[in-house]
Structures are given as structure tokens and as C-alpha cells.
Design a protein around this motif. Structure first.
Motif, PDB file in Angstrom:
ATOM      1  N   HIS A   1      68.482   6.181  37.779  1.00  0.00           N
ATOM      2  CA  HIS A   1      68.266   6.044  36.605  1.00  0.00           C
ATOM      3  C   HIS A   1      68.913   7.137  35.812  1.00  0.00           C
ATOM      4  CE1 HIS A   1      65.214   6.450  33.323  1.00  0.00           C
ATOM      5  NE2 HIS A   1      65.327   5.148  33.415  1.00  0.00           N
ATOM      6  N   PHE A   2      69.453   7.839  36.232  1.00  0.00           N
ATOM      7  CA  PHE A   2      69.920   8.851  35.262  1.00  0.00           C
ATOM      8  C   PHE A   2      71.343   7.967  34.321  1.00  0.00           C
ATOM      9  CE2 PHE A   2      72.420  13.020  33.911  1.00  0.00           C
ATOM     10  CZ  PHE A   2      71.656  13.241  33.222  1.00  0.00           C
ATOM     11  N   PHE A   3      72.245   7.395  36.153  1.00  0.00           N
ATOM     12  CA  PHE A   3      73.170   7.614  35.101  1.00  0.00           C
ATOM     13  C   PHE A   3      72.871   5.547  34.806  1.00  0.00           C
ATOM     14  CE2 PHE A   3      75.623  10.887  37.757  1.00  0.00           C
ATOM     15  CZ  PHE A   3      76.128  10.230  38.007  1.00  0.00           C
ATOM     16  N   GLU A   4      72.213   5.101  34.698  1.00  0.00           N
ATOM     17  CA  GLU A   4      72.196   4.047  33.816  1.00  0.00           C
ATOM     18  C   GLU A   4      72.703   4.336  32.277  1.00  0.00           C
ATOM     19  OE1 GLU A   4      68.859   1.289  32.151  1.00  0.00           O
ATOM     20  OE2 GLU A   4      68.322   1.808  33.752  1.00  0.00           O
ATOM     21  N   HIS A   5      72.305   5.872  31.720  1.00  0.00           N
ATOM     22  CA  HIS A   5      72.074   6.087  30.504  1.00  0.00           C
ATOM     23  C   HIS A   5      73.369   7.024  30.283  1.00  0.00           C
ATOM     24  CE1 HIS A   5      67.894   5.727  29.624  1.00  0.00           C
ATOM     25  NE2 HIS A   5      67.788   6.088  30.441  1.00  0.00           N
ATOM     26  N   LEU A   6      73.765   7.387  31.629  1.00  0.00           N
ATOM     27  CA  LEU A   6      75.090   8.724  31.667  1.00  0.00           C
ATOM     28  C   LEU A   6      76.304   7.583  31.039  1.00  0.00           C
ATOM     29  CD1 LEU A   6      75.093  11.015  31.404  1.00  0.00           C
ATOM     30  CD2 LEU A   6      76.127  11.538  33.985  1.00  0.00           C
ATOM     31  N   LEU A   7      76.177   6.390  31.308  1.00  0.00           N
ATOM     32  CA  LEU A   7      77.438   5.940  31.563  1.00  0.00           C
ATOM     33  C   LEU A   7      77.805   4.960  30.339  1.00  0.00           C
ATOM     34  CD1 LEU A   7      78.430   4.794  35.660  1.00  0.00           C
ATOM     35  CD2 LEU A   7      78.711   6.534  34.794  1.00  0.00           C
ATOM     36  N   PHE A   8      76.372   5.058  29.981  1.00  0.00           N
ATOM     37  CA  PHE A   8      76.814   4.170  28.337  1.00  0.00           C
ATOM     38  C   PHE A   8      77.722   5.719  27.178  1.00  0.00           C
ATOM     39  CE2 PHE A   8      73.925   1.795  29.817  1.00  0.00           C
ATOM     40  CZ  PHE A   8      74.850   0.103  29.028  1.00  0.00           C
ATOM     41  N   GLU A   9      77.558   6.857  27.739  1.00  0.00           N
ATOM     42  CA  GLU A   9      78.083   8.370  27.332  1.00  0.00           C
ATOM     43  C   GLU A   9      79.672   8.068  26.505  1.00  0.00           C
ATOM     44  OE1 GLU A   9      77.189  11.827  26.096  1.00  0.00           O
ATOM     45  OE2 GLU A   9      75.531  10.143  26.185  1.00  0.00           O
ATOM     46  N   GLY A  10      80.300   6.825  27.644  1.00  0.00           N
ATOM     47  CA  GLY A  10      81.682   7.163  27.047  1.00  0.00           C
ATOM     48  C   GLY A  10      82.716   7.541  27.782  1.00  0.00           C
TER      49      GLY A  10
ATOM     50  N   GLY B   1      76.722  15.522  27.857  1.00  0.00           N
ATOM     51  CA  GLY B   1      76.363  14.010  28.184  1.00  0.00           C
ATOM     52  C   GLY B   1      75.053  14.227  29.115  1.00  0.00           C
ATOM     53  N   VAL B   2      75.425  15.059  30.211  1.00  0.00           N
ATOM     54  CA  VAL B   2      74.199  15.299  31.603  1.00  0.00           C
ATOM     55  C   VAL B   2      72.623  15.796  30.584  1.00  0.00           C
ATOM     56  CG1 VAL B   2      73.429  16.969  33.220  1.00  0.00           C
ATOM     57  CG2 VAL B   2      75.337  15.446  33.278  1.00  0.00           C
ATOM     58  N   ASP B   3      73.489  17.401  29.221  1.00  0.00           N
ATOM     59  CA  ASP B   3      72.192  17.700  29.160  1.00  0.00           C
ATOM     60  C   ASP B   3      71.847  16.607  27.658  1.00  0.00           C
ATOM     61  OD1 ASP B   3      72.713  20.383  30.248  1.00  0.00           O
ATOM     62  OD2 ASP B   3      73.977  20.834  27.945  1.00  0.00           O
ATOM     63  N   THR B   4      72.717  15.869  27.540  1.00  0.00           N
ATOM     64  CA  THR B   4      71.885  15.165  26.196  1.00  0.00           C
ATOM     65  C   THR B   4      70.898  14.093  26.832  1.00  0.00           C
ATOM     66  OG1 THR B   4      74.383  14.938  24.874  1.00  0.00           O
ATOM     67  CG2 THR B   4      73.302  13.156  24.750  1.00  0.00           C
TER      68      THR B   4
ATOM     69  N   VAL C   1      66.951  12.476  27.242  1.00  0.00           N
ATOM     70  CA  VAL C   1      66.483  10.583  27.045  1.00  0.00           C
ATOM     71  C   VAL C   1      65.575  10.467  27.660  1.00  0.00           C
ATOM     72  CG1 VAL C   1      67.812   8.434  27.182  1.00  0.00           C
ATOM     73  CG2 VAL C   1      68.949  10.445  25.561  1.00  0.00           C
ATOM     74  N   VAL C   2      65.864  10.933  29.063  1.00  0.00           N
ATOM     75  CA  VAL C   2      65.107  10.492  29.957  1.00  0.00           C
ATOM     76  C   VAL C   2      63.967  11.338  30.152  1.00  0.00           C
ATOM     77  CG1 VAL C   2      64.692  11.014  32.728  1.00  0.00           C
ATOM     78  CG2 VAL C   2      66.809   9.907  31.877  1.00  0.00           C
ATOM     79  N   LYS C   3      63.905  11.950  29.425  1.00  0.00           N
ATOM     80  CA  LYS C   3      62.149  13.473  29.057  1.00  0.00           C
ATOM     81  C   LYS C   3      61.500  12.140  28.213  1.00  0.00           C
ATOM     82  CE  LYS C   3      64.453  17.637  30.407  1.00  0.00           C
ATOM     83  NZ  LYS C   3      64.520  19.338  29.862  1.00  0.00           N
ATOM     84  N   GLU C   4      62.052  11.423  27.024  1.00  0.00           N
ATOM     85  CA  GLU C   4      61.723  10.901  26.802  1.00  0.00           C
ATOM     86  C   GLU C   4      61.465  10.399  27.024  1.00  0.00           C
ATOM     87  OE1 GLU C   4      59.494  10.612  22.863  1.00  0.00           O
ATOM     88  OE2 GLU C   4      60.563  12.332  23.447  1.00  0.00           O
TER      89      GLU C   4
END
Length: 442
Positions: free
Chosen positions: A70-79, A139-142, A146-149
Motif C-alpha cells: 500500500h505504501f508503494f501505491e503512494h510512493l510510485l507517484f513521487e516521480g 519521498g519515503v518520509d513524505t 500521507v499514509v499516517k493521515e
């Protein structure tokens, strides 16, 4: 007037059946690096959907590092190495497109819909995600934040928001389905950058992916662009980790109380199901719809409208790759105890197990299912996803054209049979959600 209405209804039913029987045509091929590609041409509207399904979900995670998929679902939009941070979404939206992604226990799925003259852009963007994703500490810290929220909004601060994780942790004792895709924030916080890079290199590789293009395309041009942008992506060298765990069949009921920040009690019942590809999955899907699928469902009519013992009844039927789960929950009406609502739910279940369903209800159920299957393939986004899932879960893209016939094989007596076989009191999970104010003092 009645005769005219009947003719109209019959005409509508015939049209629906004809639509449902239209095959989805497609072409497919596999690149040397293992990337499987499926293309569907529909030139009626100048749009395309391009998607990539990665066969990795929460079940592939290390038990000490849950939440990675799930984390990578978000992370792979980082660029990527060639796309600045935060540019991915802006580029697609500026080209008139929309994009999104989701993660399940079994897969991670990225998709974007664009005007058809932007197909090359869509393929380039997905190839960047697969080949040059930007995985760095910033990106990981960002994305941790996002996942926490997301967890706070969807689980922690949402009434009854913990139903899924609380149920899954009790319904599965061995299989990694016991944790949900959101995973553990403690695990994400403890993970190093190298662990995230390793997860990316293990799973986000062409031989673990299915690329699907659906819409207003030219087959030859689309194939040329696919080869141009994806052939250079190296095949993953490691073994794709798949859980080799057989969840043991439960012989005893699991019962617990969850004290939550709620005002009204709720009852949750969960029953383990066979694998997604099991032939009984079709009858169970129909039974789920019959019991809780909308306002006309049996539970809603009996418990909400007639008896007024529940404010709402819903179901979360998860047909998972290694063995699913049927979660049903009811929110009690004012003054109704959780135990009283549970008793009424059990009465209804026993009646279905003993009597089955009527001819009229079975016909209605068939119509609902057929309409649902037609709707699944009514958009290019829907076709793209269903083509990919057919190939990945069933091993055959042609499954997209066989699903309806599989449902049509379900007999009326099958509904009764699966109700008795899978909705058993001995092996279920029962949770009572109660207000924190009802929690006994320690």
C-alpha cells in the motif's frame, strides 16, 4: 397499457442479454522481459485507459514489514529519474487525463484514462514508474505522513472504521491475509530506505506485471510503443515471493468485543470462503448479494424495514486469491442490544439454509448479477481492469468472456448448499462493537 409495459420489459431483458453476451475482443503478447501485454480496441470514443497490474499485495509482505504494498501505491507517484517530484499527476492531468491506483491483499493496480492521442504519453509514464521510480528518503518520509493521515481518517477516527483489520486478524491465524493492506505504521517507521528499494526491485518488475491498454487504439501502433518503452526494462532476477500457507479450517467460533468510539452497537459476522477461482465462488457471490446487496436485499428488508432492529446492514465479500472471507455487519437501531440483533441475523441465515430461496428471488438475483457484469465492462477503465485480472487470477484472459456463463451455471439449490457449507456457526468470527462507555472498569 399493461400489455405494452410487459412488452417493454421483455424487450429490455432481451437487449440486456444481448449486451451481456457480446465478447470483449483483445490481442495479447509477452515481451522477452516477461511483461504480459493485453490490448482491446474500441474506436467508438476517443479515449484510452492504460493500466499496469503488479501481482503484489499485502499478502506478499514480510510479517515484520506490513503495509509496504500500500505504501508503494503512494510512493510510485513521487516521480522518477526523469520526472520531477510531484510532476507525475500534473503531467497526466495537464494532458486531459485522470489517474489513480489501489492496493488489495493480492495486487497493486495503477491506471490512467486519457484522450486517445495521448496513448504514447501514458505508456511512457508507466514505463518510468517501472524502470526509473524515484525511491529516496525524501519521498519515503513524505509518503509516510500521507499514509499516517489516511489511516487516521479511514480507520482510527472513523466510526466502525476498524472492522476490517479487527476481523481479518481473527479470521486468519496462519495466512498473511490476517493483516490488511494499510499494514502497520510502526513497521513503516522502522523500515530503512534499503528495505523499500529491495521491495521495489523484487516486485515492481516486468515479469510480475500485466500491462493493459483499452480504447481508441491502433493495434500495430500501440504494440510498437509498448516495445519502445518497455523492452528496455530489465527482468527481475529474484524469485517472486508468494505465500505458501494453507489457512486451516476453523472448527470453533471466535467471539470478541471491541469497544470503539461509537454511540450505537454493531454486530460483525465473518465466514471464511474458498479460493477466488473455486467454482463455489459464484454461488457465494450471489448469496452475498441476496443477503445484503442493497435496499431490496433480504437482510435489509427484514432487519431494517420490517423489524426495524437495524439502522443498516452491509457486507464486505472479499474473494481473495488464496481463500476469501464474507464479512457481514449490522448497526443496531436505538435501544436494540447487539446480542438481540445477532439472534435475528442468525434466524434469517438458518431460514436460508433450511429453505433456500424462492423461484422469484432467484430470477431477480440472476438479473442483478447479469446487470452487474454488464456494467463492469461498460467503460474502458472497467475493461482494462477486468482483462488484467482475468489473466492474473485465472491464468486466461478469455475468462473475461466466460464469467457470465459461470454465473449462469449456478442453480437455485446451489445457493442453499453454499449457505450450509460456508456460513457455519462453528468456524465463524463474531464481533460485537460496543460504545467505550459500556466498557467495564478495570
Amino acid at each position: 397499457m399493461r400489455k405494452f409495459s410487459l412488452l417493454m420489459l421483455l424487450s429490455g431483458a432481451l437487449c440486456l442479454s444481448a449486451i451481456a453476451q457480446n465478447n470483449i475482443e483483445y490481442k495479447e503478447f509477452t515481451l522477452d522481459n516477461g511483461l504480459h501485454v493485453i490490448m482491446h480496441q474500441d474506436n467508438t470514443t476517443p479515449i484510452i485507459t492504460a493500466s499496469v497490474l503488479y501481482h503484489v499485495g499485502s499478502k506478499n509482505e514480510n510479517p515484520e514489514r506490513t503495509g509496504f504494498a500500500h505504501f508503494f501505491e503512494h510512493l510510485l507517484f513521487e516521480g522518477s529519474e526523469n520526472l520531477g517530484r510531484g510532476e507525475y499527476m500534473n503531467i497526466i492531468q495537464s494532458a486531459g487525463g485522470t489517474l489513480n491506483a489501489f492496493t488489495s491483499n493480492d495486487i497493486t493496480y495503477y491506471y490512467q484514462t486519457l484522450p486517445s492521442n495521448q496513448l504514447e504519453l501514458a505508456l511512457y509514464m508507466e514505463s518510468e514508474r517501472m524502470l526509473h521510480a524515484k525511491i529516496d528518503q525524501v519521498g519515503v518520509d513524505t509518503q509516510r505522513e500521507v499514509v499516517k493521515e489516511e489511516k487516521r481518517q479511514r480507520y482510527d477516527n472513523q466510526p466502525y472504521g476498524t472492522i476490517l483489520p479487527e476481523t481479518m486478524s481473527r479470521a486468519y491465524s496462519k495466512h498473511p491475509y490476517q493483516w490488511t493492506p494499510i499494514g502497520s505504521l510502526e513497521h513503516l517507521n522502522a523500515a530503512s530506505l534499503d528495505e523499500f528499494i529491495e521491495f521495489y526491485n523484487d516486485f515492481y518488475v516486468p515479469n510480475n506485471a500485466t500491462l493493459t491498454i483499452a480504447g481508441d487504439i491502433d493495434y500495430d501502433q500501440a504494440e510498437e510503443w509498448v516495445k519502445q518503452y518497455f523492452s528496455e526494462v530489465p527482468q527481475g532476477t529474484g524469485e517472486i515471493r508468494r505465500p505458501n500457507v494453507e489457512e486451516p479450517k476453523k472448527t470453533e467460533e471466535v467471539r470478541d468485543i471491541i469497544y470503539d468510539n461509537i454511540q450505537i452497537p454493531a454486530v460483525i459476522q465473518a465466514y471464511n470462503l474458498p479460493k477466488k477461482t473455486h467454482e463455489d465462488s459464484y454461488a457465494m457471490s450471489m448469496l452475498s448479494t441476496y443477503l445484503t446487496g442493497g435496499k431490496s436485499s433480504l437482510m435489509n428488508k427484514e432487519l431494517v424495514e420490517k423489524q426495524q432492529k437495524a439502522l443498516a446492514v452491509q457486507a464486505i465479500p472479499l474473494d481473495l486469491e488464496d481463500g476469501g472471507i464474507f464479512i457481514m455487519y449490522g448497526v443496531a437501531n436505538m435501544g436494540i442490544e447487539a446480542s438481540a440483533l445477532e439472534s435475528e441475523i442468525d434466524v434469517i441465515l438458518r431460514k436460508v439454509q433450511e429453505e433456500g430461496i424462492s423461484d422469484r428471488d432467484f430470477q431477480k438475483l440472476q438479473n442483478i448479477i447479469e446487470n452487474r457484469l454488464v456494467s463492469k465492462n461498460s467503460t474502458m477503465a472497467g475493461v482494462a481492469q477486468n482483462l488484467a485480472e482475468s489473466k492474473v487470477f485465472y491464468g486466461d484472459t478469455e475468462y473475461i468472456n466466460q464469467e457470465l456463463s459461470n454465473y449462469r451455471k449456478v442453480k437455485q439449490e446451489d445457493i442453499k448448499r453454499v449457505a450450509n457449507e460456508y456460513l457455519t456457526l462453528e468456524g465463524r468470527v463474531v464481533l460485537h462493537y460496543l460504545p467505550k462507555s459500556a466498557q467495564p472498569a478495570e
